[in-house]
Scaffold this motif. Structure first.
Motif, mmCIF file in Angstrom:
data_model
loop_
_atom_site.group_PDB
_atom_site.id
_atom_site.type_symbol
_atom_site.label_atom_id
_atom_site.label_comp_id
_atom_site.label_asym_id
_atom_site.label_seq_id
_atom_site.Cartn_x
_atom_site.Cartn_y
_atom_site.Cartn_z
ATOM 1 N N VAL A 92 3.949 -1.603 -2.998
ATOM 2 C CA VAL A 92 3.369 -0.863 -1.879
ATOM 3 C C VAL A 92 4.501 -0.140 -1.157
ATOM 4 O O VAL A 92 5.580 -0.712 -0.947
ATOM 5 C CB VAL A 92 2.646 -1.814 -0.900
ATOM 6 C CG1 VAL A 92 2.169 -1.066 0.330
ATOM 7 C CG2 VAL A 92 1.466 -2.495 -1.590
ATOM 8 N N ASN A 151 3.750 0.608 -11.013
ATOM 9 C CA ASN A 151 2.890 -0.580 -11.074
ATOM 10 C C ASN A 151 2.340 -0.784 -12.475
ATOM 11 O O ASN A 151 2.268 -1.921 -12.961
ATOM 12 C CB ASN A 151 1.747 -0.456 -10.060
ATOM 13 C CG ASN A 151 2.174 -0.833 -8.652
ATOM 14 O OD1 ASN A 151 2.969 -1.753 -8.473
ATOM 15 N ND2 ASN A 151 1.662 -0.136 -7.663
ATOM 16 N N THR A 170 1.481 4.913 0.146
ATOM 17 C CA THR A 170 0.236 4.390 -0.407
ATOM 18 C C THR A 170 -0.493 3.537 0.628
ATOM 19 O O THR A 170 0.124 2.955 1.519
ATOM 20 C CB THR A 170 0.496 3.505 -1.636
ATOM 21 O OG1 THR A 170 1.248 2.348 -1.239
ATOM 22 C CG2 THR A 170 1.266 4.264 -2.708
ATOM 23 N N THR A 202 -1.815 3.181 -5.135
ATOM 24 C CA THR A 202 -0.971 2.242 -5.884
ATOM 25 C C THR A 202 -1.406 2.079 -7.328
ATOM 26 O O THR A 202 -0.681 1.495 -8.133
ATOM 27 C CB THR A 202 -1.010 0.849 -5.241
ATOM 28 O OG1 THR A 202 -2.358 0.361 -5.279
ATOM 29 C CG2 THR A 202 -0.497 0.875 -3.806
#
Length: 282
Positions: A91, A156, A95, A124
């Motif tokens: 994070v 991610n 975002t 994200t």
């Protein structure tokens, strides 16, 4: 006694008091999370860490983290991660913080099979990647108007691993504009907070999360109008669309999808019995 000579328990108590004085809800919980983050320890080692002074470098990291939290920066931005569905996601200030109530959107998407999924306003990437992790045969696109957010989503995906990352594509797009093809499932958690409501949000949201992901700078329904208008052409036969909504927006958003030709529109409620997701199909 200097900060570095204080025991972990003393540092933690002082930090919790500072957070309480700053108006932070759950001050003791947040202090513990940040303490463990600063020391790089798992939760089960908290009691052990409380009995001795931390190393000066760790104490300095904890002090910086508490200073950030007293400024009302969200814990997830300070630690750089947030748990959502089955994974931890990076994070940043570019975002939205993935929230527990958004997991209902994932649950709804998983109710029926899909091979191709589109997540608009992916941020994200948490929604798209969670869906793909549960459906090994599916592929999907995550779109956003923010290059910085897409960079986070790609990281991610890489962190989760090639089994998921190899099936996810991230595209810069303003809603449907750059999106190719059709999909069995479309999901979105769009900006739905009306501009007039922004001043009343908590400082953690209002002052730290990206406004472009929070509000349409209008009545809160602009994104739903765009999504509903273009959805039928982008859904494969039998396809579904699910969007997160504000708890007072259910009837208005349901009406937009009905006006766009969707014959089946449902309002789903979260665990707090608040309207949270619209599910629609032709």
């Amino acid at each position: 006694m200097t900060a570095s000579a204080q025991s972990g328990a003393e540092l933690l108590r002082a930090a919790a008091l500072r957070l309480t004085d700053a108006g932070v809800e759950g001050a003791e919980r947040d202090a513990q999370i940040l303490f463990l983050h600063a020391l790089g320890l798992p939760r089960h080692r908290l009691n052990e860490a409380l009995t001795t002074p931390p190393e000066p470098e760790a104490a300095a990291r904890f002090e910086a983290a508490i200073a950030a939290r007293t400024a009302r920066q969200p814990v997830s931005q300070i630690t750089g991660r947030r748990a959502f569905w089955m994974h931890d996601f990076e994070v940043t200030r570019d975002t939205l913080d993935p929230r527990a109530e958004t997991e209902l959107l994932v649950e709804t998407g998983l109710e029926a099979p899909f091979l191709r999924v589109l997540d608009m306003g992916t941020g994200t990437g948490a929604i798209l990647l969670s869906l793909l992790a549960e459906r090994p045969g599916a592929t999907g696109i995550g779109s956003d108007i923010s290059d910085a957010a897409l960079a986070v989503a790609r990281r991610n995906a890489a962190r989760i691993g090639t089994a998921v990352a190899g099936r996810a594509e991230f595209i810069l797009s303003d809603w449907y504009e750059a999106i190719p093809g059709q999909f069995d499932l479309i999901v979105s958690n769009p900006p739905y907070i009306a501009l007039a409501e922004m001043p009343g949000l908590s400082p953690e949201v209002r002052d730290w999360e990206p406004w472009g992901a929070l509000t349409d700078h209008g009545d809160g329904l602009t994104a739903y109008r765009r999504i509903a208008e273009g959805a039928a052409a982008r859904l494969a036969p039998g396809g579904r669309i699910a969007v997160e909504i504000g708890y007072e927006q259910g009837p208005a958003v349901a009406a937009l999808f009905a006006e766009a030709g969707f014959g089946h529109v449902e309002i789903r409620q979260d665990l707090g019995q608040r309207d949270r997701v619209i599910l629609a199909h032709i």
